[in-house]
Design a protein around this motif. Structure first.
Motif, PDB file in Angstrom:
ATOM      1  N   GLU A 217       0.861  -1.175   0.000  1.00 27.54           N
ATOM      2  CA  GLU A 217       0.000   0.000   0.000  1.00 27.54           C
ATOM      3  C   GLU A 217       0.899   1.227   0.000  1.00 27.54           C
ATOM      4  N   VAL A 218       0.767   2.048  -1.037  1.00 26.24           N
ATOM      5  CA  VAL A 218       1.604   3.250  -1.116  1.00 26.24           C
ATOM      6  C   VAL A 218       0.823   4.388  -0.476  1.00 26.24           C
ATOM      7  N   LYS A 219       1.379   4.945   0.610  1.00 26.92           N
ATOM      8  CA  LYS A 219       0.632   5.869   1.453  1.00 26.92           C
ATOM      9  C   LYS A 219       0.628   7.292   0.920  1.00 26.92           C
ATOM     10  N   SER A 254       5.226 -10.697   3.903  1.00 22.42           N
ATOM     11  CA  SER A 254       4.096  -9.926   4.435  1.00 22.42           C
ATOM     12  C   SER A 254       3.776  -8.700   3.575  1.00 22.42           C
ATOM     13  N   ASN A 255       2.504  -8.323   3.660  1.00 15.70           N
ATOM     14  CA  ASN A 255       2.074  -7.080   3.015  1.00 15.70           C
ATOM     15  C   ASN A 255       2.794  -5.916   3.680  1.00 15.70           C
ATOM     16  N   GLY A 259       6.164   4.267   0.999  1.00 16.89           N
ATOM     17  CA  GLY A 259       5.969   5.700   0.738  1.00 16.89           C
ATOM     18  C   GLY A 259       6.551   6.040  -0.621  1.00 16.89           C
ATOM     19  N   TRP A 260       5.967   7.034  -1.274  1.00 17.08           N
ATOM     20  CA  TRP A 260       6.458   7.447  -2.591  1.00 17.08           C
ATOM     21  C   TRP A 260       7.469   8.566  -2.425  1.00 17.08           C
ATOM     22  N   ASP A 261       8.677   8.354  -2.925  1.00 17.72           N
ATOM     23  CA  ASP A 261       9.702   9.390  -2.916  1.00 17.72           C
ATOM     24  C   ASP A 261       9.732  10.021  -4.302  1.00 17.72           C
ATOM     25  N   ALA A 262       9.112  11.209  -4.398  1.00 20.15           N
ATOM     26  CA  ALA A 262       8.936  11.825  -5.718  1.00 20.15           C
ATOM     27  C   ALA A 262      10.277  12.240  -6.324  1.00 20.15           C
ATOM     28  N   ASP A 263      11.218  12.648  -5.484  1.00 11.19           N
ATOM     29  CA  ASP A 263      12.503  13.106  -6.018  1.00 11.19           C
ATOM     30  C   ASP A 263      13.264  11.968  -6.680  1.00 11.19           C
ATOM     31  N   ARG A 264      13.236  10.807  -6.024  1.00 10.12           N
ATOM     32  CA  ARG A 264      14.000   9.681  -6.560  1.00 10.12           C
ATOM     33  C   ARG A 264      13.150   8.794  -7.464  1.00 10.12           C
ATOM     34  N   GLN A 270       8.049   1.264   4.487  1.00 12.00           N
ATOM     35  CA  GLN A 270       7.826   1.999   5.734  1.00 12.00           C
ATOM     36  C   GLN A 270       7.635   1.036   6.900  1.00 12.00           C
ATOM     37  N   ARG A 271       6.643   0.164   6.769  1.00 15.72           N
ATOM     38  CA  ARG A 271       6.418  -0.814   7.840  1.00 15.72           C
ATOM     39  C   ARG A 271       5.517  -1.930   7.343  1.00 15.72           C
ATOM     40  N   GLY A 272       5.533  -3.036   8.081  1.00 18.62           N
ATOM     41  CA  GLY A 272       4.612  -4.125   7.773  1.00 18.62           C
ATOM     42  C   GLY A 272       3.206  -3.635   8.050  1.00 18.62           C
TER      43      GLY A 272
END
Ligand SMILES: [Zn+2]
Length: 490
Positions: A217-219, A254-255, A259-264, A270-272
């Motif tokens: 899941e991309v937050k 595990s799921n 997080g989306w790093d727009a610069d890179r 981030q976490r399970g």
């Protein structure tokens, strides 16, 4: 190393939409997130002991309206639940949300991708309050602004029915159009009014077996472009990880939240993923359950408007507009309403559509306003389209008339007479202008007759000369026909 033979992305979304209300969900604080930090807060939104929240009716009705437009069933009985977690931007340590009885559930939503229809199922949509904001721009410390705390959010959860980054992009854009059309949200991406959390995994077919990668899941993505990029990245990443290690499948790995790093241009672990029970949901003892009567539901349903996707399709099928023009006009509801009115008043759809996009919207864009704010009423827009269709004015004159209509309130037929823009349909008069132009431009006439390389340009030049002699009033079609005839003569 194995190589994936067939990859099918499976994508769903959670979307938070900030509802457009004057005050917060459970208190009277103004929703004004750009006010001085912590100036729009009270004991209720901070959860001070002894304070009692009161539900904002407008927020509930907006949420129900959006739920209806998403094709959902609206719960006649619903309630509020506390979702417990500790974080500096949530000082009361729980968020008021809806857990097991969402306000809306079981819908379907239609959208188009490059003109092909698509459908996505909506699992649920519920109301909840937003948290505050942690601000990390001061070195060595984190500041907290709680103005946003308690702002009403509609959380929409879809089924994983999307199969590509492009489809997801189109869905997100359509959802923005819908909530704007309904007027339930400003849906300003820059202000974070819509936040997307795509959940992505892939089904990989290999040697007759199907493998499914764990769900990522991309937050918290607040741009359509980043939604598309993050999903494309995830699809590639998951296939690559699986190719390295075939145990990267649901159940074995595990799921996770990423997080989306727009610069890179990458997603980062981030976490399970936590299960729902980690939040210790329980009914909020301070708030009454919500009961919606038939009467209330009926009055909310009466506010439902035609959805933008249906409206675009209707503009294309009924009015014969191109999908692109339909999309442009339907982007803004008052503009689309105005166009419907123009047609109702007898404006011929095809020409009215062209003038709407090429003339009126252009004037509006130049002035930074909506077409509805140009001060030109539907009746006059319809009349100008009609005059153009009937040949009373030609296209150039129509543009001049439109200019005049912006500053004057006369009807276009009176203006056309006054400004001498009425098209001359008189064949004799037009023939005289043609003769005159031929006499004055011998070289062009000879080029048009005998020089194949210069023929088109010469004819165009002659046509221009005739239009000039007519003061722009000749009918270009008639002019073209007469020039052609005249060229055949010796
Ligand atoms: Zn408050």
């Amino acid at each position: 190393m194995t190589v994936a033979t067939k990859v099918r992305p499976i994508i769903g979304l959670e979307i938070h939409v900030q509802l457009r209300t004057r005050t917060k969900l459970f208190c009277g604080c103004e929703v004004q997130t750009d006010a001085p930090p912590n100036s729009r807060v009270c004991g209720i939104c901070l959860g001070h002991p002894g304070t009692l929240p009161v539900m904002n009716r407008v927020a509930l009705e907006s949420a129900a309206l959006a739920g209806m437009a998403l094709g959902c069933e609206i719960a006649r009985f619903t309630k509020w639940d506390r979702k417990s977690y500790y974080y500096p931007d949530l000082p009361k340590n729980y968020q008021i949300s809806q857990y097991d009885i969402p306000l809306a559930a079981g819908g379907t939503f239609e959208f188009d991708v490059d003109g092909s229809p698509r459908e996505i199922r909506i699992r649920r949509a519920h109301l909840e309050e937003d948290a505050g904001k942690n601000i990390h721009d001061t070195p060595g410390c984190t500041l907290v602004d709680l103005n946003r705390t308690g702002t009403p959010l509609l959380e929409i959860v879809t089924e994983p029915d999307l199969a590509s980054a492009d489809d997801t992009y189109a869905f997100c854009v359509e959802l923005q159009r819908l909530v704007r059309h309904l007027g339930v949200s400003e849906a300003d991406m820059q202000k974070g009014h819509m936040r997307f959390e795509p959940n992505v995994n892939v089904a990989i077919e290999h040697n007759g077996r199907e493998y499914r990668t764990p769900i990522a899941e991309v937050k918290n993505i607040n741009s359509f472009k980043f939604v598309r990029q993050a999903i494309s990245y995830e699809i590639e990443r998951q296939v690559a990880v699986w190719e390295e290690n075939n145990d990267y499948v649901i159940g074995k790995a595990s799921n996770e939240n990423r997080g989306w790093d727009a610069d890179r241009g990458v997603t980062e672990f981030q976490r399970g993923k936590e299960a729902a029970h980690d939040y210790r949901y329980f009914p909020d003892p301070d708030l009454l359950p919500v009961q919606l009567s038939d009467e209330t539901l009926g009055s909310i349903r009466a506010q439902l408007v035609e959805r933008p996707v249906q409206r675009r399709r209707r503009f294309a099928s009924e009015y014969g507009l191109s999908m692109k023009d339909a999309e442009t006009i339907v982007e803004h509801r008052p503009t689309a309403d105005l166009f419907d009115e123009v047609i109702k008043l007898g404006g011929p759809a095809e020409i009215a559509g062209k003038q709407f996009v090429n003339v009126w919207l252009k004037h509006a864009n130049d002035r930074g306003v909506a077409v509805t704010e140009l001060g030109v009423e539907a009746a006059r827009i319809a009349e100008l389209a009609k005059m153009t269709a009937e040949g009373t004015v030609n296209k150039t004159a129509a543009n001049q008339l439109a200019d005049a209509m912006l500053t004057r309130s006369n009807c276009p037929s009176a203006l056309a007479k006054e400004l001498g823009l009425v098209q001359v349909q008189d064949a004799d008069a037009t023939a005289r202008w043609v003769d005159e132009a031929f006499a004055a431009n011998q070289q062009a006439v000879s080029d048009a007759r005998t020089n194949p390389k210069k023929m088109q340009a010469a004819i165009g030049f002659l046509r221009g000369q005739v239009m000039k002699l007519s003061g722009g009033k000749a009918d270009p079609k008639l002019v073209g026909k007469l020039i052609e005839e005249r060229l055949q003569q010796p």
